[in-house]
Structures are given as C-alpha cells and as structure tokens.
Motif scaffolding. Structure first.
Motif, PDB file in Angstrom:
ATOM      1  N   UNK A  39       0.813  -1.218   0.000  1.00 21.54           N
ATOM      2  CA  UNK A  39       0.000   0.000   0.000  1.00 21.54           C
ATOM      3  C   UNK A  39       0.853   1.277   0.000  1.00 21.54           C
ATOM      4  N   UNK A  40       2.147   1.165   0.287  1.00 19.27           N
ATOM      5  CA  UNK A  40       3.012   2.347   0.328  1.00 19.27           C
ATOM      6  C   UNK A  40       3.973   2.449  -0.860  1.00 19.27           C
ATOM      7  N   UNK A  41       3.951   1.471  -1.758  1.00 20.15           N
ATOM      8  CA  UNK A  41       4.933   1.474  -2.843  1.00 20.15           C
ATOM      9  C   UNK A  41       4.830   2.691  -3.754  1.00 20.15           C
ATOM     10  N   UNK A  42       3.671   3.312  -3.807  1.00 18.44           N
ATOM     11  CA  UNK A  42       3.550   4.508  -4.646  1.00 18.44           C
ATOM     12  C   UNK A  42       4.414   5.657  -4.128  1.00 18.44           C
ATOM     13  N   UNK A  43       4.873   5.571  -2.875  1.00 18.54           N
ATOM     14  CA  UNK A  43       5.724   6.600  -2.279  1.00 18.54           C
ATOM     15  C   UNK A  43       7.211   6.238  -2.338  1.00 18.54           C
ATOM     16  N   UNK A  44       7.561   5.158  -3.023  1.00 18.57           N
ATOM     17  CA  UNK A  44       8.948   4.669  -2.989  1.00 18.57           C
ATOM     18  C   UNK A  44       9.947   5.685  -3.534  1.00 18.57           C
ATOM     19  N   UNK A  45       9.615   6.392  -4.598  1.00 18.58           N
ATOM     20  CA  UNK A  45      10.565   7.375  -5.155  1.00 18.58           C
ATOM     21  C   UNK A  45      10.819   8.512  -4.172  1.00 18.58           C
ATOM     22  N   UNK A  46       9.773   9.003  -3.536  1.00 19.62           N
ATOM     23  CA  UNK A  46       9.938  10.093  -2.576  1.00 19.62           C
ATOM     24  C   UNK A  46      10.719   9.618  -1.344  1.00 19.62           C
ATOM     25  N   UNK A  47      10.418   8.420  -0.862  1.00 18.94           N
ATOM     26  CA  UNK A  47      11.136   7.892   0.303  1.00 18.94           C
ATOM     27  C   UNK A  47      12.601   7.605  -0.024  1.00 18.94           C
ATOM     28  N   UNK A  48      12.861   7.161  -1.248  1.00 14.36           N
ATOM     29  CA  UNK A  48      14.251   6.942  -1.666  1.00 14.36           C
ATOM     30  C   UNK A  48      15.017   8.265  -1.642  1.00 14.36           C
ATOM     31  N   UNK A  49      14.387   9.331  -2.114  1.00 11.14           N
ATOM     32  CA  UNK A  49      15.028  10.645  -2.101  1.00 11.14           C
ATOM     33  C   UNK A  49      15.271  11.122  -0.669  1.00 11.14           C
ATOM     34  N   UNK A  50      14.325  10.874   0.222  1.00  9.84           N
ATOM     35  CA  UNK A  50      14.506  11.231   1.637  1.00  9.84           C
ATOM     36  C   UNK A  50      15.695  10.462   2.219  1.00  9.84           C
ATOM     37  N   UNK A  51      15.781   9.165   1.930  1.00  9.55           N
ATOM     38  CA  UNK A  51      16.906   8.364   2.411  1.00  9.55           C
ATOM     39  C   UNK A  51      18.234   8.935   1.923  1.00  9.55           C
ATOM     40  N   UNK A  52      18.288   9.289   0.645  1.00  8.02           N
ATOM     41  CA  UNK A  52      19.516   9.858   0.078  1.00  8.02           C
ATOM     42  C   UNK A  52      19.886  11.158   0.788  1.00  8.02           C
ATOM     43  N   UNK A  53      18.920  12.025   0.987  1.00  9.00           N
ATOM     44  CA  UNK A  53      19.186  13.322   1.624  1.00  9.00           C
ATOM     45  C   UNK A  53      19.608  13.154   3.090  1.00  9.00           C
ATOM     46  N   UNK A  54      18.963  12.247   3.812  1.00 10.08           N
ATOM     47  CA  UNK A  54      19.338  11.996   5.211  1.00 10.08           C
ATOM     48  C   UNK A  54      20.753  11.421   5.264  1.00 10.08           C
ATOM     49  N   UNK A  55      21.055  10.491   4.373  1.00 15.47           N
ATOM     50  CA  UNK A  55      22.395   9.901   4.335  1.00 15.47           C
ATOM     51  C   UNK A  55      23.441  10.971   4.031  1.00 15.47           C
ATOM     52  N   UNK A  56      23.163  11.844   3.075  1.00 14.13           N
ATOM     53  CA  UNK A  56      24.097  12.905   2.692  1.00 14.13           C
ATOM     54  C   UNK A  56      24.287  13.900   3.841  1.00 14.13           C
ATOM     55  N   UNK A  57      23.177  14.352   4.427  1.00 10.48           N
ATOM     56  CA  UNK A  57      23.262  15.327   5.526  1.00 10.48           C
ATOM     57  C   UNK A  57      23.976  14.737   6.744  1.00 10.48           C
ATOM     58  N   UNK A  58      23.701  13.477   7.036  1.00 11.62           N
ATOM     59  CA  UNK A  58      24.372  12.812   8.164  1.00 11.62           C
ATOM     60  C   UNK A  58      25.869  12.716   7.899  1.00 11.62           C
TER      61      UNK A  58
END
Length: 189
Positions: A42-61
């Motif tokens: 039910x959440x797969x439609x948000x996968x692209x946005x969540x992937x971008x959030x993961x990338x940004x959190x990883x970069x900022x960290x």
C-alpha cells in the motif's frame, strides 16, 4: 597539527555516507527499486519520494560527521543507519528476505556477506565515535596522524568498493540467467 582519533573515525563514516548518497543520487532507479522492495504494497507509490529522503538523510548525516558540534548526533544517526543496513544485508545473506543492493549507486545486485562485513565495519566506527568519552579521545600528531589518515582513506575505499559490482566477478546462477543461457547450460554435460 593534532587531530583526535574520533574525528578521523567520524570523518571516515561521513565520507562513506556522502559517497553512498552521491552514488544513489546519480543512479536513482536502483535505490527506488530497493526502497519499493522494502515497503508494504500500500506504500509502494511513495517509494521514489522515500528513496530521495533516504539519500538526503544519508548525505546530511555524512556532512554532519565532519562538523565538531554535530559529530555526536551525526554518528548516533549513522550508527542507526548502519545497524539497519547490517540487518538488511544479514537477512538477505541468510535467505530471510530478498533485498537488492544499490548501496553506492550503479548496478543493483543481491546483498551478500561482503555487505554484512562492510556494514559492520561502518557500524563499529560510528559507535566508537559516540561511545568514546571526550576525555579519552586520543590526539594524534606527526607520523601517527599520517598513518591514521591513510588507514581512514583505505577504510573508505574498502567500504565504498565493497558496494560496487566489479565486471567479471559477479557470477550468475542458472536460476537467474536469461532463458536462452539456461537452455544451453542444460545441454552441456
């Protein structure tokens, strides 16, 4: 010039996270698929946005690991991320789940024991930063500093290199080979 061992460890963790984030950002399709694999249907439609959030959190960290005032918080977050990565890699290696690796961008592949080792090294380094009391931090200077920086650079190369697929080293089993290859393999005695 003198620098603490914890600063070198935090910098190493930070460099790995920044490299991983940049690789994922350059090859977004791979990380989008991996995130989709991890989400409930039910959440797969948000996968692209969540992937971008993961990338940004990883970069900022990763960047925060280089800033003395943010180092402690950043390495605690990096430890949590490394623990999560380790659980995914271990679960896939043991056959408990089926997750691809797009850890540093590029070609996706199945997580394996190399990824478990890489993630454990990253976890140990991150935990060492925030569990070492400031008063116990070792200050390095001269040749010890050079040796520590060389070892840190080698650790970044090892950790980043373990996430990349090298041409000719990834064998394909008959079960995952394209149909034409599978049929020819059956004919060979």
């Amino acid at each position: 010039m003198s620098i603490s061992l914890t600063a070198i460890l935090a910098g190493t963790v930070g460099a790995v996270l920044v490299l991983a984030a940049v690789g994922k950002l350059r090859s977004r399709a791979g990380i989008n698929v991996v995130v989709r694999q991890l989400l409930p249907a039910r959440l797969t439609r948000w996968s692209r946005q969540l992937a971008l959030v993961l990338i940004m959190v990883e970069f900022a960290t990763g960047l925060a690991c280089f800033i003395p005032g943010l180092r402690l918080s950043a390495t605690v977050l990096a430890s949590a991320m490394a623990l999560g990565f380790t659980v995914l890699a271990l679960g896939t290696t043991l056959g408990l789940m089926n997750v691809d690796c797009a850890c540093f961008g590029g070609t996706r592949r199945k997580l394996d024991a190399r990824d478990v080792a890489r993630d454990l090294v990253l976890l140990i380094m991150a935990v060492a930063v925030w569990t070492t009391p400031a008063s116990a931090a070792i200050s390095l200077s001269g040749s010890a500093l050079v040796i520590a920086l060389v070892l840190a650079a080698l650790a970044v190369a090892f950790i980043a290199g373990a996430g990349r697929r090298r041409p000719g080293t990834h064998s394909r089993s008959a079960a995952t080979a394209p149909p034409a290859t599978r049929s020819t393999e059956r004919l060979v005695p």
